[in-house]
Design a protein around this motif. Structure first.
Motif, PDB file in Angstrom:
ATOM      1  N   THR A   1       0.828  -1.212   0.000  1.00  0.00           N
ATOM      2  CA  THR A   1       0.000   0.000   0.000  1.00  0.00           C
ATOM      3  C   THR A   1       0.859   1.257   0.000  1.00  0.00           C
ATOM      4  O   THR A   1       0.594   2.208  -0.747  1.00  0.00           O
ATOM      5  N   LEU A   2       1.911   1.261   0.809  1.00  0.00           N
ATOM      6  CA  LEU A   2       2.793   2.424   0.881  1.00  0.00           C
ATOM      7  C   LEU A   2       3.546   2.624  -0.435  1.00  0.00           C
ATOM      8  O   LEU A   2       3.710   3.756  -0.901  1.00  0.00           O
ATOM      9  N   THR A   3       4.008   1.524  -1.025  1.00  0.00           N
ATOM     10  CA  THR A   3       4.726   1.610  -2.299  1.00  0.00           C
ATOM     11  C   THR A   3       3.826   2.198  -3.388  1.00  0.00           C
ATOM     12  O   THR A   3       4.266   3.035  -4.187  1.00  0.00           O
ATOM     13  N   LYS A   4       2.573   1.779  -3.394  1.00  0.00           N
ATOM     14  CA  LYS A   4       1.613   2.299  -4.373  1.00  0.00           C
ATOM     15  C   LYS A   4       1.413   3.796  -4.227  1.00  0.00           C
ATOM     16  O   LYS A   4       1.205   4.516  -5.212  1.00  0.00           O
ATOM     17  N   LYS A   5       1.519   4.277  -2.991  1.00  0.00           N
ATOM     18  CA  LYS A   5       1.350   5.709  -2.701  1.00  0.00           C
ATOM     19  C   LYS A   5       2.680   6.466  -2.740  1.00  0.00           C
ATOM     20  O   LYS A   5       2.763   7.612  -2.312  1.00  0.00           O
ATOM     21  N   GLN A   6       3.735   5.830  -3.243  1.00  0.00           N
ATOM     22  CA  GLN A   6       5.064   6.450  -3.351  1.00  0.00           C
ATOM     23  C   GLN A   6       5.609   6.845  -1.980  1.00  0.00           C
ATOM     24  O   GLN A   6       6.246   7.899  -1.814  1.00  0.00           O
ATOM     25  N   LEU A   7       5.379   5.981  -0.973  1.00  0.00           N
ATOM     26  CA  LEU A   7       5.891   6.223   0.373  1.00  0.00           C
ATOM     27  C   LEU A   7       6.813   5.078   0.771  1.00  0.00           C
ATOM     28  O   LEU A   7       6.580   3.927   0.413  1.00  0.00           O
ATOM     29  N   PRO A   8       7.891   5.374   1.535  1.00  0.00           N
ATOM     30  CA  PRO A   8       8.786   4.307   1.978  1.00  0.00           C
ATOM     31  C   PRO A   8       8.152   3.486   3.099  1.00  0.00           C
ATOM     32  O   PRO A   8       7.205   3.929   3.750  1.00  0.00           O
ATOM     33  N   MET A   9       8.702   2.298   3.333  1.00  0.00           N
ATOM     34  CA  MET A   9       8.236   1.465   4.432  1.00  0.00           C
ATOM     35  C   MET A   9       8.551   2.154   5.750  1.00  0.00           C
ATOM     36  O   MET A   9       9.610   2.768   5.915  1.00  0.00           O
ATOM     37  N   LEU A  10       7.625   2.048   6.697  1.00  0.00           N
ATOM     38  CA  LEU A  10       7.774   2.686   8.002  1.00  0.00           C
ATOM     39  C   LEU A  10       8.387   1.720   9.015  1.00  0.00           C
ATOM     40  O   LEU A  10       8.391   0.502   8.807  1.00  0.00           O
ATOM     41  N   GLN A  11       8.894   2.262  10.101  1.00  0.00           N
ATOM     42  CA  GLN A  11       9.446   1.428  11.165  1.00  0.00           C
ATOM     43  C   GLN A  11       8.309   0.797  11.966  1.00  0.00           C
ATOM     44  O   GLN A  11       7.387   1.477  12.408  1.00  0.00           O
ATOM     45  N   ILE A  12       8.359  -0.518  12.137  1.00  0.00           N
ATOM     46  CA  ILE A  12       7.356  -1.235  12.925  1.00  0.00           C
ATOM     47  C   ILE A  12       7.851  -1.336  14.368  1.00  0.00           C
ATOM     48  O   ILE A  12       8.887  -1.946  14.645  1.00  0.00           O
ATOM     49  N   LEU A  13       7.119  -0.728  15.275  1.00  0.00           N
ATOM     50  CA  LEU A  13       7.505  -0.723  16.683  1.00  0.00           C
ATOM     51  C   LEU A  13       6.941  -1.912  17.444  1.00  0.00           C
ATOM     52  O   LEU A  13       7.569  -2.424  18.384  1.00  0.00           O
ATOM     53  N   HIS A  14       5.747  -2.353  17.047  1.00  0.00           N
ATOM     54  CA  HIS A  14       5.071  -3.403  17.820  1.00  0.00           C
ATOM     55  C   HIS A  14       3.968  -4.015  16.964  1.00  0.00           C
ATOM     56  O   HIS A  14       3.409  -3.346  16.086  1.00  0.00           O
ATOM     57  N   SER A  15       3.679  -5.271  17.195  1.00  0.00           N
ATOM     58  CA  SER A  15       2.565  -5.937  16.508  1.00  0.00           C
ATOM     59  C   SER A  15       1.765  -6.742  17.523  1.00  0.00           C
ATOM     60  O   SER A  15       2.317  -7.271  18.492  1.00  0.00           O
ATOM     61  N   GLU A  16       0.462  -6.823  17.277  1.00  0.00           N
ATOM     62  CA  GLU A  16      -0.428  -7.530  18.195  1.00  0.00           C
ATOM     63  C   GLU A  16      -1.604  -8.092  17.397  1.00  0.00           C
ATOM     64  O   GLU A  16      -2.184  -7.401  16.558  1.00  0.00           O
TER      65      GLU A  16
END
Length: 389
Positions: free
Chosen positions: A281-296
Motif C-alpha cells: 500500500t505504501l509503495t503504491k502511494k510512493q511512500l517508503p516502508m515505516l518502522q514497525i515498533l510493535h505488533s499484536e
C-alpha cells in the motif's frame, strides 16, 4: 590515528559554519590524523527539497525524489572541500556512488549491502582528507542512485569506520552528547559520559534522535567505537563501547520518544501477510516502508504500531481504514526491567492525568503508548522520576 567524522546539517547551516568545521578538521590533519569526513545536507535543505517536490507533485516518484534529495549532501561536500583546500589541506569530495557505497534497490530507504571504496582508498594513500556525501549510495543491480532514509548519513559514517577499521567514528552535532532526555523538551536533561551498545540500540529504536537506529545497530554488530558530541567545541560528549552486564538495575538511564506514531489495523492470518499489505500500500502511494515498533493479533486483525518521519507518517491517515494518532514515550533502564517498574511508572503517569493506551516491554526498557497531546507531559513526568531514582 584514523578517524571517521560525521557532521550533521545543523553544524553546516551557513558558509561560516562550514569554515569553522574546516578549521577543526585542519587542526586534526596537521596532527597527522587520517580522516574521512561524512556530511549531511546544510541546515534544513532536505526538508526544503522535500517540500519543493510536494509543490510539484503531491506524490512524487520515489526515484526522482532520491535524485533530488542527494543534491543536498553534494552541496555540503563540495563547499567543505573548497574550505579545506583554502586552508592548505588537500581534500577531495565524493558522492556515495563514487565512494563505493553499494545498496539494495529500495528508493528512499535503501540498505547498505557492501562498501567498495576504491577511489577513497586511492585518495587516502595520497594523504588527502576525503569528504563524503552521506545518506546516499548506488544499487549495483539497477545502477540507480538511492538514499538511506532519514539519518542515513550516520549509517554511512559507521559503515566507513567499520570498513577502514577506524579508531573511532565521531558523530558531531549541535548537542553536547547523549542526554537523559531530549534537551529541547526537558531543559534539565544531563549528558551521559559513557554508555554501552545495547543501551544505545534500545534508546535509538525508541526515538532518541542523536543517532539513527540503523546506524546504532550497525555500530554494535561491527563493534565500531562511537563518540557523539558537539561540532564546534571539545571536552564533552558521550563514548559508546562495550556491552552492559544487564544486571537487574531498574534505575532509569534515559527517556526517549517517538512523536508521530500510528496504529493501523490490517486483516490477515499471518504477520508477514499484514506487513506485506502495508508495504504494498505504501509503495503504491510512493511512500517508503515505516518502522514497525510493535505488533499484536486480535482474531484476524493485526494491529501494527508504525512510526517514521512526519512527512511519511502523516499521509497514512487517509490510506488505512483504522488509524489512531499516538506517540510513544520510553524509559531505557540500566539493567533488566521488571513488571513492578512498569506498574510504578504507569501509576505516576496516571496521577498526572496521562492515560496509557498500551505498555510494551523489552529487556532494557518500558514503552508507554499514549495520545500525542500527552507526549511532552509524559516526558517531563518520567524525567522527574529519573531524577528521583
Amino acid at each position: 590515528m584514523f578517524i571517521v567524522q560525521k557532521y550533521g546539517g545543523s553544524s553546516l547551516q551557513t558558509a561560516e559554519d562550514i569554515k569553522k568545521v574546516a578549521g577543526r578538521i585542519a587542526e586534526l590533519y596537521h596532527k597527522k590524523t587520517n580522516l574521512i569526513v561524512v556530511v549531511s545536507a546544510m541546515g534544513n535543505t532536505t526538508n526544503e527539497l522535500t517540500d519543493l517536490a510536494k509543490k510539484i507533485s503531491p506524490s512524487p516518484s520515489q526515484r526522482e525524489l532520491d535524485m533530488l534529495l542527494t543534491t543536498g549532501e553534494r552541496i555540503s561536500m563540495a563547499l567543505l572541500s573548497m574550505a579545506l583546500i583554502d586552508l592548505d589541506v588537500p581534500a577531495i569530495s565524493f558522492t556515495g556512488s563514487q565512494a563505493g557505497v553499494m545498496t539494495n534497490d529500495s528508493f528512499n530507504n535503501a540498505q547498505i549491502l557492501d562498501i567498495k571504496p576504491i577511489r577513497v582508498e586511492e585518495a587516502l594513500k595520497q594523504n588527502k582528507v576525503v569528504v563524503l556525501a552521506g545518506f546516499q549510495g548506488v544499487s549495483p543491480k539497477t545502477k540507480e542512485i538511492t538514499t538511506l532514509g532519514r539519518g542515513g548519513s550516520d549509517t554511512t559514517a559507521i559503515a566507513m569506520a567499520a570498513h577502514f577499521k577506524a579508531s573511532r567514528c565521531e558523530i558531531l552535532k549541535d548537542v553536547d552528547g547523549i542526554a537523559t532526555a531530549d534537551p529541547k523538551v526537558n531543559k534539565n536533561a544531563k549528558v551521559i559520559s559513557e554508555i554501552a551498545y545495547n543501551h544505545l540500540t534500545d534508546m535509538t529504536f525508541w526515538g532518541a534522535r542523536f543517532l539513527h537506529h540503523r546506524a546504532a545497530e550497525l555500530a554494535q554488530h561491527l563493534n565500531v567505537p562511537v563518540f557523539i558530541g558537539p561540532s564546534h567545541k571539545t571536552g564533552i560528549g558521550t563514548i559508546i563501547k562495550g556491552e552492559s552486564l544487564m544486571y537487574e538495575n531498574q534505575k532509569i538511564l534515559s527517556v526517549n520518544s517517538h512523536a508521530f506514531v500510528r496504529e493501523v489495523s490490517i486483516s490477515a492470518d499471518e504477520l508477514h501477510e499484514a506487513i506485506d499489505k502495508v508495504q504494498a500500500t505504501l509503495t503504491k502511494k510512493q511512500l517508503p516502508m515505516l518502522q514497525i515498533l510493535h505488533s499484536e493479533r486480535k482474531e484476524r486483525q493485526w494491529k501494527l504500531l508504525l512510526t517514521g518521519a512526519k512527512e511519511h507518517i502523516t499521509p497514512i491517515n487517509g490510506i488505512f481504514n483504522e488509524t489512531n494518532e499516538l506517540s510513544t514515550v520510553t524509559t531505557t533502564c540500566l539493567g533488566l526491567v521488571a513488571s513492578s517498574k512498569a506498574a510504578e511508572l504507569a501509576k505516576k503517569l496516571k496521577s498526572n492525568g496521562i492515560e496509557t493506551k498500551n505498555i510494551i516491554y523489552a529487556p532494557l526498557s518500558i514503552t508507554f503508548v499514549l495520545d500525542q497531546r500527552d507526549r511532552e507531559k509524559a516526558i517531563h513526568t518520567l524525567s522527574m522520576q529519573h531524577a528521583n531514582d
